[in-house]
Design an enzyme around this catalytic site. Structure first.
Site, PDB file in Angstrom:
ATOM      1  N   HIS A 142      69.933  91.959  38.382  1.00 40.52           N
ATOM      2  CA  HIS A 142      71.503  92.580  38.655  1.00 40.52           C
ATOM      3  C   HIS A 142      71.520  91.369  38.574  1.00 40.52           C
ATOM      4  O   HIS A 142      72.386  90.565  37.680  1.00 40.52           O
ATOM      5  CB  HIS A 142      71.469  93.371  38.877  1.00 40.52           C
ATOM      6  CG  HIS A 142      72.982  93.311  39.808  1.00 40.52           C
ATOM      7  ND1 HIS A 142      73.055  95.099  39.364  1.00 40.52           N
ATOM      8  CD2 HIS A 142      73.957  92.947  40.116  1.00 40.52           C
ATOM      9  CE1 HIS A 142      74.537  94.849  39.597  1.00 40.52           C
ATOM     10  NE2 HIS A 142      74.684  92.977  39.914  1.00 40.52           N
ATOM     11  N   GLU A 143      70.481  90.320  39.729  1.00 44.63           N
ATOM     12  CA  GLU A 143      71.595  88.830  40.666  1.00 44.63           C
ATOM     13  C   GLU A 143      71.033  88.032  39.131  1.00 44.63           C
ATOM     14  O   GLU A 143      71.694  87.444  39.223  1.00 44.63           O
ATOM     15  CB  GLU A 143      70.745  89.066  42.030  1.00 44.63           C
ATOM     16  CG  GLU A 143      71.163  89.953  42.952  1.00 44.63           C
ATOM     17  CD  GLU A 143      72.498  90.329  43.225  1.00 44.63           C
ATOM     18  OE1 GLU A 143      73.439  89.428  42.424  1.00 44.63           O
ATOM     19  OE2 GLU A 143      72.794  91.177  43.725  1.00 44.63           O
ATOM     20  N   HIS A 146      73.685  88.236  36.080  1.00 37.14           N
ATOM     21  CA  HIS A 146      74.650  87.166  37.201  1.00 37.14           C
ATOM     22  C   HIS A 146      74.632  85.729  36.919  1.00 37.14           C
ATOM     23  O   HIS A 146      75.469  85.101  36.416  1.00 37.14           O
ATOM     24  CB  HIS A 146      75.209  87.153  38.745  1.00 37.14           C
ATOM     25  CG  HIS A 146      75.708  88.647  38.625  1.00 37.14           C
ATOM     26  ND1 HIS A 146      77.243  89.174  38.161  1.00 37.14           N
ATOM     27  CD2 HIS A 146      75.551  89.539  39.364  1.00 37.14           C
ATOM     28  CE1 HIS A 146      77.492  90.123  38.790  1.00 37.14           C
ATOM     29  NE2 HIS A 146      76.559  90.446  39.054  1.00 37.14           N
TER      30      HIS A 146
HETATM   31 NI    NI Z   1      76.116  91.821  40.928  1.00 35.37          NI
END
Ligand code: NI
Length: 181
Positions: A142-143, A146
């Site tokens: 998830h990170e 980004h």
């Molecule tokens: Ni996030």
């Protein structure tokens, strides 16, 4: 020390690819790390990426202390990862609920690789190299996304599994409770 404003989905900085950190040992980078830690702690997040506070650099952090609200979530040691790389070790995908500080109040069921190896540099410039699975692998993917300008709804397959946490909690089929990251 400062808690920074977290950018919301739709902001252009969240949609662009972040640049590598050239030199970790600078006051500028150390200040960013302090602000990221303060912001993540204030918002009770499980993870945060630098673009979320408007800094388009390849820095992520994550960590989960044991939380009685989420007893099923495994603790993860607080980790800063600079210039991370991910290798997928298992092609199998696992679905799980995610939330994001840039999409407050919402949850989505997101497929992620079940096992990964990740590498990068710590705050002190030391090499980090770990093989992980489960929620730990999910948070790192998830990170990392980004840094590529990707938010979790873009990874979803079934948009009927995207909604406000308050509303999703009325469903009896799933436990949507999770931490934002
Ligand atoms: Ni996030």
């Amino acid at each position: 020390m400062a808690v920074r404003e977290v950018l919301l989905m739709g902001h252009p900085v969240l949609q662009q690819r972040a640049l590598p950190v050239e030199d970790i040992d600078t006051l500028h980078i150390q200040e960013i790390l302090v602000d990221m830690r303060d912001t993540m702690a204030e918002l009770d997040g499980a993870g945060l990426a630098a673009p979320q506070i408007g800094i388009s650099l390849r820095i992520i952090m994550f960590g989960i202390a044991h939380n009685p609200r989420y007893p099923e979530v495994e603790p993860i040691a607080e980790t800063v990862l600079i210039n991370p790389e991910i290798d997928v070790l298992d092609d199998r995908m696992e679905e799980g609920w995610e939330g994001c500080l840039s999409i407050p109040g919402m949850r989505g069921n997101v497929p992620r690789h079940s096992k990964i190896r990740y590498r990068g540099y710590s705050v002190n410039g030391e090499r980090i190299d770990r093989t992980v699975d489960g929620f730990h692998a999910r948070v790192v993917q998830h990170e990392y996304d980004h840094l590529e300008g990707i938010l979790y709804p873009q990874r979803m397959i079934d948009m009927s599994d995207f909604g406000f946490e308050q509303a999703l909690l009325k469903r009896s089929d799933e436990n949507v409770a999770t931490l934002d990251s």
